[in-house]
Design an enzyme around this catalytic site. Structure first.
Site, PDB file in Angstrom:
ATOM      1  CB  CYS A  44      33.277  25.495  35.904  1.00 21.72           C
ATOM      2  SG  CYS A  44      32.811  25.154  37.611  1.00 21.72           S
ATOM      3  NE  ARG A  48      10.348  25.171  65.239  1.00 17.79           N
ATOM      4  CZ  ARG A  48      10.506  26.491  65.267  1.00 17.79           C
ATOM      5  NH1 ARG A  48      11.727  27.008  65.333  1.00 17.79           N
ATOM      6  NH2 ARG A  48       9.463  27.285  65.201  1.00 17.79           N
ATOM      7  CD  GLU A 102      29.264  25.598  36.275  1.00 17.70           C
ATOM      8  OE1 GLU A 102      29.314  26.770  35.897  1.00 17.70           O
ATOM      9  OE2 GLU A 102      29.344  25.262  37.490  1.00 17.70           O
ATOM     10  CG  ASP A 137       6.462  36.975  68.421  1.00 14.40           C
ATOM     11  OD1 ASP A 137       5.540  37.324  69.186  1.00 14.40           O
ATOM     12  OD2 ASP A 137       6.512  37.292  67.218  1.00 14.40           O
ATOM     13  N   GLY A 153       9.907  42.295  63.148  1.00 13.81           N
ATOM     14  CA  GLY A 153       8.499  42.559  62.961  1.00 13.81           C
ATOM     15  C   GLY A 153       8.300  43.838  62.178  1.00 13.81           C
TER      16      GLY A 153
END
Length: 385
Positions: free
Chosen positions: A104, A227, A72, A220, A316
């Site tokens: 605000c 990226r 705001e 992994d 996973g």
């Protein structure tokens, strides 16, 4: 004496106003999405100042990195004196609790706004209802409820942190056309194309933290950074579920520790040997459930207590099923590749996709489904946010 406007003309004016209000709130929601992942512990809010008479958008604002300035005040600063007499569209109830700076609501009253259209109230007890009350007490017209469901999903991390003491949880799954994920051997094995991988990095940019299991780190060795060009600074905090501290300190996820982004390792309470954890990573002692698995609810409460509002669970299968089984997955972004993976793989989603996720209280969101290059995106959400 001239006749007043007819009922039909009043209805037309009312319809035009409703259409304009809806359109401007849609813009405000898009503004709020810009800040996702960069404003915690504050919510990402969007605001638009517009002239209802001419239809001109005078200024737009969204919560800035770190949570301040609020949307705001950002919009009011951009509008300047042109805000006087105008309408502001804002996705969340303006703050009204006292602090070191004007709230605000204070700033909106001082700016001379004539009307405020808001999507949803703020569940934070120090704000809830007070923002609207202060605006109305100053003579500002206040309307609430435009595009409330859309705004609620954008703000769900803040809502859940206030009401359930946990962050919003989004699962990102990348599977082949047979519903399987490749079993890595220390390096990533892609089952989707570049467009889908870019989408995954966008999800990282919109998250406060990203979580993987120890198995994913071992299989992994991911970096878990964003990226996309120009968005490395939007990389989220990283969390590894590692009950027995199996992950090596040389793993990529631990190489960029420090104050930001933070790296956390969630382990069991009875783990005392921490030599396997990278020196800059923080150890979270999380209790275990029956069977020895980590207490997901306790973990989420700890993350919320550390100011996190949006958690991306990227893998996973063990981590995915832990959150699904606990009923703590709010949204699933499922990317399905256009072919079958070669080599060792793990079945994840078998049979009918909708029926599979329906067992966990997640329903398909038709308007969110689309193509990502040759791959397909399917989105599932909890029945009630």
């Amino acid at each position: 004496m001239p006749a007043g406007p007819s009922i039909a003309s009043i209805d037309r004016m009312t319809d035009r106003r409703k259409r304009f209000d809806t359109e401007m709130m849609g813009v405000a929601i898009r503004m709020a999405r810009r800040g996702l992942g960069s404003t915690a512990p504050n919510p990402s809010v969007g605001a638009v100042i517009a002239d209802e008479t001419t239809g001109e958008v005078i200024a737009r604002g969204w919560t800035q990195p770190g949570g301040r300035p609020h949307a705001e005040k950002e919009a009011l600063a951009r509008a300047g004196e042109r805000a006087r007499g105008m309408t502001m569209y804002v996705t969340l109830e303006p703050c009204a609790h006292t602090g070191r700076v004007p709230t605000c609501a204070d700033s909106m009253v001082t700016a001379g706004l004539a009307r405020v259209v808001c999507a949803i109230p703020d569940p934070n007890p120090i704000v809830s209802g007070r923002g609207f009350a202060q605006l109305r007490a100053a003579g500002i017209e206040v309307d609430v409820g435009y595009l409330a469901n859309e705004a609620r999903w954008v703000t769900l991390g803040h809502i859940l942190r206030q009401t359930e003491e946990r962050p919003f949880v989004q699962l990102k799954m990348a599977l082949d056309d047979g519903g399987r994920v490749a079993a890595g051997d220390g390096a990533p094995v892609w089952v989707t194309g570049p467009e889908a991988r870019a989408y995954a990095h966008l999800l990282r940019a919109r998250a406060d933290a990203i979580l993987v299991g120890a198995g994913t780190v071992l299989a992994d060795d991911p970096e878990l950074t964003c990226r996309l060009p120009g968005l490395l600074h939007r990389s989220p905090d990283r969390i590894v579920l590692d009950t027995r501290l199996r992950t090596p300190p040389t793993a990529k996820v631990y190489r960029q520790g420090g104050s930001r982004p933070r790296v956390w390792v969630a382990a069991a309470l009875d783990v005392t040997e921490t030599s396997g954890v990278h020196g800059e990573a923080m150890l979270l002692d999380v209790g275990t459930m029956d069977g020895g698995s980590l207490d997901i609810e306790a973990l989420l409460a700890t993350l919320a207590g550390n100011g996190l509002t949006r958690l991306l669970v990227e893998g996973g299968p063990t981590a995915w099923f832990a959150f699904l089984a606990a009923g703590l997955a709010d949204e699933v972004a499922l990317v399905v590749g256009d072919g079958l993976t070669t080599g060792p793989s793990i079945p994840v989603v078998t049979g009918d996709r909708d029926a599979f996720f329906g067992r966990y209280g997640l329903l398909p969101v038709a308007h969110r489904q689309r193509s990502l290059g040759k791959d397909k995106l399917f989105v599932y959400r909890r029945e009630s946010p």
